[in-house]
Design a protein around this motif. Structure first.
Motif, mmCIF file in Angstrom:
data_model
loop_
_atom_site.group_PDB
_atom_site.id
_atom_site.type_symbol
_atom_site.label_atom_id
_atom_site.label_comp_id
_atom_site.label_asym_id
_atom_site.label_seq_id
_atom_site.Cartn_x
_atom_site.Cartn_y
_atom_site.Cartn_z
ATOM 1 N N SER A 116 10.291 5.259 6.109
ATOM 2 C CA SER A 116 11.701 5.510 6.365
ATOM 3 C C SER A 116 11.928 5.978 7.796
ATOM 4 N N SER A 117 13.147 5.790 8.280
ATOM 5 C CA SER A 117 13.467 6.164 9.663
ATOM 6 C C SER A 117 13.898 7.619 9.761
ATOM 7 N N THR A 118 13.224 8.488 9.013
ATOM 8 C CA THR A 118 13.398 9.933 9.120
ATOM 9 C C THR A 118 12.348 10.453 10.096
ATOM 10 N N VAL A 119 12.454 11.723 10.487
ATOM 11 C CA VAL A 119 11.471 12.287 11.421
ATOM 12 C C VAL A 119 10.055 12.228 10.830
ATOM 13 N N PRO A 120 9.837 12.661 9.569
ATOM 14 C CA PRO A 120 8.483 12.535 8.999
ATOM 15 C C PRO A 120 8.046 11.083 8.844
ATOM 16 N N GLY A 121 8.990 10.199 8.507
ATOM 17 C CA GLY A 121 8.656 8.787 8.356
ATOM 18 C C GLY A 121 8.234 8.159 9.661
ATOM 19 N N GLU A 122 8.934 8.502 10.741
ATOM 20 C CA GLU A 122 8.588 7.982 12.062
ATOM 21 C C GLU A 122 7.256 8.551 12.543
ATOM 22 N N GLY B 69 17.444 7.773 9.940
ATOM 23 C CA GLY B 69 17.657 8.870 9.013
ATOM 24 C C GLY B 69 17.806 8.454 7.564
ATOM 25 N N MET B 70 17.774 7.147 7.277
ATOM 26 C CA MET B 70 17.968 6.690 5.902
ATOM 27 C C MET B 70 16.642 6.470 5.203
ATOM 28 N N ASP B 71 16.553 6.928 3.967
ATOM 29 C CA ASP B 71 15.402 6.629 3.120
ATOM 30 C C ASP B 71 15.524 5.190 2.649
ATOM 31 N N HIS C 291 0.871 -1.166 0.000
ATOM 32 C CA HIS C 291 0.000 0.000 0.000
ATOM 33 C C HIS C 291 0.914 1.224 0.000
ATOM 34 N N ILE C 292 0.743 2.085 -1.012
ATOM 35 C CA ILE C 292 1.606 3.258 -1.157
ATOM 36 C C ILE C 292 0.873 4.497 -0.661
ATOM 37 N N LEU C 293 1.511 5.204 0.267
ATOM 38 C CA LEU C 293 0.898 6.399 0.852
ATOM 39 C C LEU C 293 1.033 7.623 -0.043
ATOM 40 N N HIS C 294 2.031 7.630 -0.897
ATOM 41 C CA HIS C 294 2.357 8.783 -1.755
ATOM 42 C C HIS C 294 2.731 10.005 -0.916
ATOM 43 N N GLY C 295 3.596 9.766 0.063
ATOM 44 C CA GLY C 295 4.103 10.862 0.869
ATOM 45 C C GLY C 295 4.171 10.497 2.342
ATOM 46 N N VAL C 296 4.544 11.476 3.150
ATOM 47 C CA VAL C 296 4.594 11.318 4.611
ATOM 48 C C VAL C 296 3.945 12.536 5.248
ATOM 49 N N LEU C 297 3.572 12.389 6.500
ATOM 50 C CA LEU C 297 2.986 13.515 7.224
ATOM 51 C C LEU C 297 4.025 14.618 7.392
ATOM 52 N N SER C 298 3.654 15.828 7.032
ATOM 53 C CA SER C 298 4.563 16.972 7.155
ATOM 54 C C SER C 298 3.722 18.232 7.325
#
Length: 203
Positions: free
Chosen positions: A148-154, A181-183, A109-116
């Protein structure tokens, strides 16, 4: 005295078009445009035709939200895939990265982005509602959250864990191997495969 136009208008328009793409600066755009100019006109026409057909031929898969020429897409329509397992990723490029590992046989399932919030991207701007609809059908048993383990990803993962907690499904996250921090799309195949195999319960 009027300024002489060194670059032909048609070439300048192409440079501007290339410059509008992410990660393409003015120098790279100029180099690409000049490369296209040196190629035979037939190749340029072929590329122009491919671009013009892009939006007409490609759509979103109604199940997983992947770009596809068919609905359902090849993954969702493959009877050999495990339909009870769904991997949630941010972008289509993340799906491609996971597929290259050859260690995942579920659906996506693709979200097409992250919460920001600073960019005005909230839950309504992502394909979260579509994911909830899939879960309401009752066939999915496990959701692997592979943001991803970035701030928006988390932040997105935390939101999903909370939103999906009302369903009777197992929630898991990618485990060891993915540095903070890695995509995901930049992880090598072996690291990503290990993370899939060692996924842990999402909390």
């Amino acid at each position: 005295m009027s300024e002489i136009q060194v670059i032909p208008p048609a070439l300048e328009r192409l440079v501007r078009s290339f410059s509008s793409l992410p990660g393409i600066g003015a120098k790279t755009a100029t180099r690409l445009a000049l490369t296209m100019l040196r190629k035979p006109a037939s190749e340029a026409r072929e590329m122009a035709a491919a671009l013009s057909e892009l939006h007409g031929s490609i759509r979103l898969c109604s199940a997983c939200m992947a770009f596809s020429e068919t609905d359902p897409c090849n993954v969702c329509g493959d009877p050999r895939r495990d339909g009870t397992l769904v991997c949630v990723v941010e972008q289509p490029a993340d799906l491609l990265a996971i597929e290259k590992t050859d260690h995942y046989r579920g659906h996506y399932h693709i979200l097409h982005g992250v919460l920001s919030p600073v960019d005005g991207i909230g839950p309504a701007e992502l394909k979260i509602k579509e994911l909830l609809t899939r879960l309401e059908e009752g066939t999915i048993k496990e959701v692997l959250i592979a943001t991803s383990s970035t701030v928006p990803g988390e932040a997105t993962a935390s939101y999903l864990i909370d939103a999906l907690s009302r369903f009777s499904v197992k929630l898991t996250r990618l485990a060891c191997g993915i540095p903070m921090g890695m995509d995901i799309k930049y992880a090598d195949q072996h690291t990503l495969a290990r993370a899939i195999e060692s996924r842990s319960e999402a909390t």
